[in-house]
Design a protein around this motif. Structure first.
Motif, PDB file in Angstrom:
ATOM      1  N   VAL A 140       0.849  -1.182   0.000  1.00  0.00           N
ATOM      2  CA  VAL A 140       0.000   0.000   0.000  1.00  0.00           C
ATOM      3  C   VAL A 140       0.888   1.236   0.000  1.00  0.00           C
ATOM      4  O   VAL A 140       1.742   1.395   0.874  1.00  0.00           O
ATOM      5  N   VAL A 176      -2.317  -3.181  -9.949  1.00  0.00           N
ATOM      6  CA  VAL A 176      -3.014  -2.311  -8.999  1.00  0.00           C
ATOM      7  C   VAL A 176      -4.284  -3.011  -8.530  1.00  0.00           C
ATOM      8  O   VAL A 176      -5.084  -3.473  -9.339  1.00  0.00           O
ATOM      9  N   ASP A 183      -6.365  -1.636  -5.743  1.00  0.00           N
ATOM     10  CA  ASP A 183      -7.384  -0.683  -5.284  1.00  0.00           C
ATOM     11  C   ASP A 183      -6.716   0.669  -5.066  1.00  0.00           C
ATOM     12  O   ASP A 183      -5.493   0.759  -4.932  1.00  0.00           O
ATOM     13  N   PHE A 184      -7.494   1.716  -5.043  1.00  0.00           N
ATOM     14  CA  PHE A 184      -7.005   3.024  -4.636  1.00  0.00           C
ATOM     15  C   PHE A 184      -8.182   3.835  -4.131  1.00  0.00           C
ATOM     16  O   PHE A 184      -9.339   3.561  -4.452  1.00  0.00           O
ATOM     17  N   TYR A 193      -4.358   6.582  -0.947  1.00  0.00           N
ATOM     18  CA  TYR A 193      -3.565   5.362  -0.969  1.00  0.00           C
ATOM     19  C   TYR A 193      -3.767   4.624  -2.295  1.00  0.00           C
ATOM     20  O   TYR A 193      -4.765   4.801  -2.992  1.00  0.00           O
ATOM     21  N   LEU A 194      -2.771   3.801  -2.606  1.00  0.00           N
ATOM     22  CA  LEU A 194      -2.783   2.955  -3.801  1.00  0.00           C
ATOM     23  C   LEU A 194      -2.329   1.572  -3.375  1.00  0.00           C
ATOM     24  O   LEU A 194      -1.220   1.414  -2.856  1.00  0.00           O
ATOM     25  N   ALA A 225      -2.862   6.429 -10.067  1.00  0.00           N
ATOM     26  CA  ALA A 225      -3.683   5.240  -9.856  1.00  0.00           C
ATOM     27  C   ALA A 225      -4.392   4.833 -11.143  1.00  0.00           C
ATOM     28  O   ALA A 225      -4.436   3.647 -11.494  1.00  0.00           O
ATOM     29  N   GLN A 232      -4.034  10.682  -8.032  1.00  0.00           N
ATOM     30  CA  GLN A 232      -5.186  10.002  -8.627  1.00  0.00           C
ATOM     31  C   GLN A 232      -4.876   9.582 -10.060  1.00  0.00           C
ATOM     32  O   GLN A 232      -5.286   8.515 -10.511  1.00  0.00           O
ATOM     33  N   SER A 291      -3.599   1.377 -13.193  1.00  0.00           N
ATOM     34  CA  SER A 291      -4.682   0.404 -13.331  1.00  0.00           C
ATOM     35  C   SER A 291      -4.900   0.001 -14.781  1.00  0.00           C
ATOM     36  O   SER A 291      -5.534  -1.021 -15.055  1.00  0.00           O
TER      37      SER A 291
END
Length: 546
Positions: free
Chosen positions: A75, A110, A112-113, A123-124, A96, A93, A100
């Protein structure tokens, strides 16, 4: 862990510059006891933070457990003070979203974020890769053999080629962002990390003010001249960084050093690198040295134009008959008449298979003209192209152009572990007489797992089990064991019915076996599963030709 005496930011041990302000770190910086409020805390009710793994320019990376799956993950959390900066929040953002989009075995996945409800932390979450980064490999295991250097860099370039095709430039490629692990039964399996300052070339949805021309982001030691000047970047900036990494893998040192970050950047702009062969105690082949120096050209037009081109040149260092790992999308006029000198290239998305060097192909006398005859078989050039479309360029060479070679010795790559499917042996140790080792089929439990996974046909995610079957099929294809490869790709399809690449690979197998009906069926399934495939028109023409 150290901290910057100028801005107070955390700095990973061994770093020469502060990732936050660029300050030169003292040789013996004061240390402090690590006090991290996230350790042993649940983030956003999803991830239990366990330990700190590293610190970057934008935040910290932790080892954590995804509570819903009881799965170990990484994370990345944005620095607390940066959440107040809307520009940095948008950049995070965007990172992320960029990450993804990548779906490649050698790119980090990836998971989740988001933004934590407790304190607003961004968070990523990414897959956890056990192993060590390439910087540690270079420091502790050098000198590295050229075969190993090419094997590692080939996978890095495969991930870059996939990202570049999606319009993503890494911008901060360095050994610390390359994980090397024993993964999927393969030694030195590579994962490229941290597309955190990647620039997405999206003219349709621009984001003004984010990593635009004139803004310099990256690590000075691996920064391309055009990046240092703040110019608009393209994929060749990553090629330069890859050249610097190759230089470091061969020599164990950086091409340019200086007391300050500006001094290093100036050398990237003005000074040519010392050829590795001129450094004391360094042994490097002329071919590999030429590839490295070309990649590090000051003028981007002098470098390899794409990651694929650099892959091909590295493959030729080991053997001129090793097939390139990938190629650009095939032209729409693929089946139009073309000059005899035009060479079609394979487009497989997997890293190049290493093979022993083969003797030069003997020259053949010019073919004598023959009286045209009607035949129900496909023309030879069509068969050649069909093989190449399925990643079988090397197969086309071996089947039609080259005398039968000695069976290649395949090194023991170890087992690939497929979840809930037992162990899939990739290869047995090579016999002393040099004969090819038998390749065993995956265990019966793998078949059962594949059939169970087939029920989840609507999921777009490709399971590790399906990926394991696919990788095994590619290795069998490289050994010319086409029949076994067909069966293995079919198992990958049963494990993941939406796995487009497996349909395409299976279609290539059936072409080689002469089963045109199944080939057409699988190529059509590939088009159905991948409606936006760049080679869609070429595949459709091939289906029509069959």
């Amino acid at each position: 862990m150290r901290f910057c005496p100028q801005c107070g930011a955390d700095v990973v041990d061994g770093a020469r510059f502060c990732p936050a302000c660029g300050n030169v770190m003292p040789t013996a910086a004061p240390s402090r006891a690590p006090v991290d409020p996230l350790i042993n805390r649940t983030l956003d009710a999803k991830f239990l933070i366990q330990e700190l793994l590293g610190v970057g320019g934008m935040g910290r990376v932790y080892k954590a457990v995804q509570l819903s799956l009881d799965k170990v993950v990484c994370v990345k959390v944005l620095r607390p003070g940066m959440t107040q900066d809307e520009t940095l929040v948008r950049r995070f953002q965007r990172e992320a979203r960029a990450a993804s989009r990548l779906n490649h075995p050698n790119s980090i996945t990836v998971i989740d974020f988001g933004q934590a409800k407790e304190d607003g932390s961004l968070y990523l979450a990414m897959e956890f890769v056990p192993g060590k980064d390439l910087n540690k490999v270079i420091a502790t295991e050098r000198p590295l053999a050229e075969k190993r250097i090419v094997h590692i860099m080939d996978q890095v370039l495969s991930a870059l080629a996939d990202a570049h095709a999606a319009g993503i430039i890494h911008r901060d490629l360095k050994p610390e962002n390359i994980m090397v692990a024993e993964l999927r039964g393969t030694r030195d399996f590579v994962k490229v990390l941290d597309f955190g300052i990647a620039k997405i070339q999206e003219s349709a949805v621009p984001e003004p003010g984010l990593t635009q021309a004139g803004m310099v982001c990256g690590t000075p030691e691996y920064m391309s001249p055009e990046q240092a000047r703040g110019e608009e970047l393209d994929a060749r900036s990553d090629i330069y960084a890859a050249g610097v990494i190759l230089y470091q893998m061969v020599t164990g040192q950086l091409p340019f050093t200086a007391p300050t970050a500006m001094g290093i950047v100036t050398k990237h702009l003005m000074e040519p690198p010392v050829p590795p062969s001129q450094l004391a105690g360094i042994r490097v082949s002329p071919a590999l040295e030429a590839v490295i120096l070309k990649a590090m050209s000051k003028d981007r037009s002098g470098r390899q134009p794409t990651a694929i081109a650099l892959q091909q040149e590295l493959a030729a260092v080991l053997s001129p008959v090793v097939a390139p790992a990938q190629e650009e999308p095939l032209p729409k006029d693929l089946f139009a008449p073309a000059p005899a000198s035009r060479a079609a290239q394979p487009i497989s998305a997997q890293p190049t298979q290493q093979r022993p060097a083969s003797p030069p192909v003997p020259e053949r006398p010019p073919a004598q003209p023959a009286t045209p005859q009607k035949s129900s078989r496909l023309p030879l050039f069509v068969i050649l192209i069909l093989l190449m479309l399925g990643g079988g360029g090397a197969a086309a060479y071996f089947l039609f152009l080259r005398p039968p070679p000695e069976p290649p010795k395949i090194p023991d790559a170890g087992p690939v572990i497929a979840p809930d499917a037992g162990t899939i042996p990739l290869a047995e140790p090579v016999a002393e007489d040099g004969g090819p080792p038998p390749v065993e089929e995956p265990a019966a439990s793998a078949d059962a797992g594949a059939e169970a996974a087939a029920a989840d046909a609507g999921s777009e995610a490709i399971s590790e089990q399906a990926q394991a079957f696919y990788n095994l099929g590619k290795e069998l294809m490289a050994r010319q064991e086409v029949d076994k490869a067909c069966k293995t790709f079919e198992k990958a399809i049963r494990a993941a019915p939406s796995f487009a690449a497996a349909y395409k690979a299976a279609g290539s197998c059936y072409v080689q076996l002469g089963d045109t009906e199944r080939a057409k069926k699988h190529y059509q399934s590939y088009l159905d599963k991948a409606p936006d495939a760049p080679d869609r028109d070429a595949i459709q023409q091939m289906i029509d030709a069959l």
